[in-house]
Design an enzyme around this catalytic site. Structure first.
Site, PDB file in Angstrom:
ATOM      1  N   HIS A  18       0.833  -1.200   0.000  1.00 48.25           N
ATOM      2  CA  HIS A  18       0.000   0.000   0.000  1.00 48.25           C
ATOM      3  C   HIS A  18       0.874   1.259   0.000  1.00 48.25           C
ATOM      4  O   HIS A  18       0.691   2.160  -0.834  1.00 48.25           O
ATOM      5  CB  HIS A  18      -0.909  -0.024   1.242  1.00 48.25           C
ATOM      6  CG  HIS A  18      -1.782   1.157   1.376  1.00 48.25           C
ATOM      7  ND1 HIS A  18      -3.061   1.194   0.865  1.00 48.25           N
ATOM      8  CD2 HIS A  18      -1.573   2.366   1.969  1.00 48.25           C
ATOM      9  CE1 HIS A  18      -3.600   2.363   1.135  1.00 48.25           C
ATOM     10  NE2 HIS A  18      -2.718   3.090   1.802  1.00 48.25           N
ATOM     11  N   GLU A  19       1.823   1.303   0.912  1.00 49.45           N
ATOM     12  CA  GLU A  19       2.694   2.477   1.007  1.00 49.45           C
ATOM     13  C   GLU A  19       3.590   2.610  -0.218  1.00 49.45           C
ATOM     14  O   GLU A  19       3.900   3.719  -0.658  1.00 49.45           O
ATOM     15  CB  GLU A  19       3.533   2.423   2.284  1.00 49.45           C
ATOM     16  CG  GLU A  19       2.726   2.560   3.555  1.00 49.45           C
ATOM     17  CD  GLU A  19       1.930   3.853   3.648  1.00 49.45           C
ATOM     18  OE1 GLU A  19       2.374   4.896   3.114  1.00 49.45           O
ATOM     19  OE2 GLU A  19       0.843   3.829   4.258  1.00 49.45           O
ATOM     20  N   HIS A  22       1.776   4.589  -2.889  1.00 47.66           N
ATOM     21  CA  HIS A  22       1.871   6.039  -2.686  1.00 47.66           C
ATOM     22  C   HIS A  22       3.271   6.534  -3.078  1.00 47.66           C
ATOM     23  O   HIS A  22       3.423   7.541  -3.760  1.00 47.66           O
ATOM     24  CB  HIS A  22       1.622   6.412  -1.224  1.00 47.66           C
ATOM     25  CG  HIS A  22       0.238   6.135  -0.732  1.00 47.66           C
ATOM     26  ND1 HIS A  22      -0.901   6.582  -1.373  1.00 47.66           N
ATOM     27  CD2 HIS A  22      -0.200   5.454   0.369  1.00 47.66           C
ATOM     28  CE1 HIS A  22      -1.963   6.203  -0.689  1.00 47.66           C
ATOM     29  NE2 HIS A  22      -1.568   5.502   0.366  1.00 47.66           N
TER      30      HIS A  22
END
Length: 192
Positions: A18-19, A22
């Site tokens: 997820h990170e 980003h």
């Protein structure tokens, strides 16, 4: 205990992916990323590369990106989140969820690709021929590749098992590639 460790591992992978979504979209859109961290708590390892500090933290249940300009108090300087157009900012915000959506698709497509290669693993090649058992008594050896059973071609272990079960305990004729030479064997299957 094993269940807890597995849950921590899976959660850690999800957060990292997820990170990373980003992070990579921020980098691709020209935003400065001050830190990319996996985990939280005290730093176990850190390394600076360009403008970004990469760190591994002690508790593997989280992670974060510090993208310059995301804090409401940060001024809109060049190369920061606030200085980029709205589509770029939206992409960075949505990229984490998109990566979590793509992760199972990538994993499952990889599993299906491996299943496609399963036929290579499922080739009818003898591993260990057990002393005193039917294959050894017939003269078969480790590494022999079974080609036919009762003149019927076989390409997988599933086909070998199916054909041997169909013959019961009646003698069968096998052809096998034994070290490059095709040989014929007669074997009487034994019910085990």
């Amino acid at each position: 205990m094993l269940t807890i460790l597995a849950a921590v591992f899976v959660f850690g992978v999800l957060v990292t992916v997820h990170e990373f979504g980003h992070f990579i979209t921020a980098k691709l859109t020209g935003m400065r990323v001050d830190e990319f961290a996996i985990g939280f708590g005290p730093k176990l390892y850190q390394q600076k590369d360009g403008d970004t500090l990469y760190s591994l933290r002690a508790i593997p249940l989280g992670g974060y990106n510090k993208i310059a300009g995301m804090d409401p108090d940060d001024p809109p300087e060049p190369g920061t989140f606030k200085s980029k157009p709205i589509p770029s900012r939206m992409l960075v915000i949505l990229a984490g969820a998109l990566m979590n959506f793509l992760l199972p698709i990538i994993l499952f497509s990889g599993i299906f690709m491996l299943e496609g290669r399963q036929e290579l693993v499922n080739e009818p090649i003898l591993g260990t021929v057990v002393d005193g058992m039917a294959a050894e008594r017939a003269g078969l050896r480790n590494g022999d590749r079974i080609l036919t059973i009762n003149n019927k071609p076989v390409a997988t272990w599933t086909e070998v098992v199916t054909n041997l079960r169909a013959s019961g305990t009646n003698p069968v004729t096998l052809t096998a590639d034994s070290q490059g030479a095709v040989k014929s064997y007669t074997m009487t299957p034994v019910y085990d």
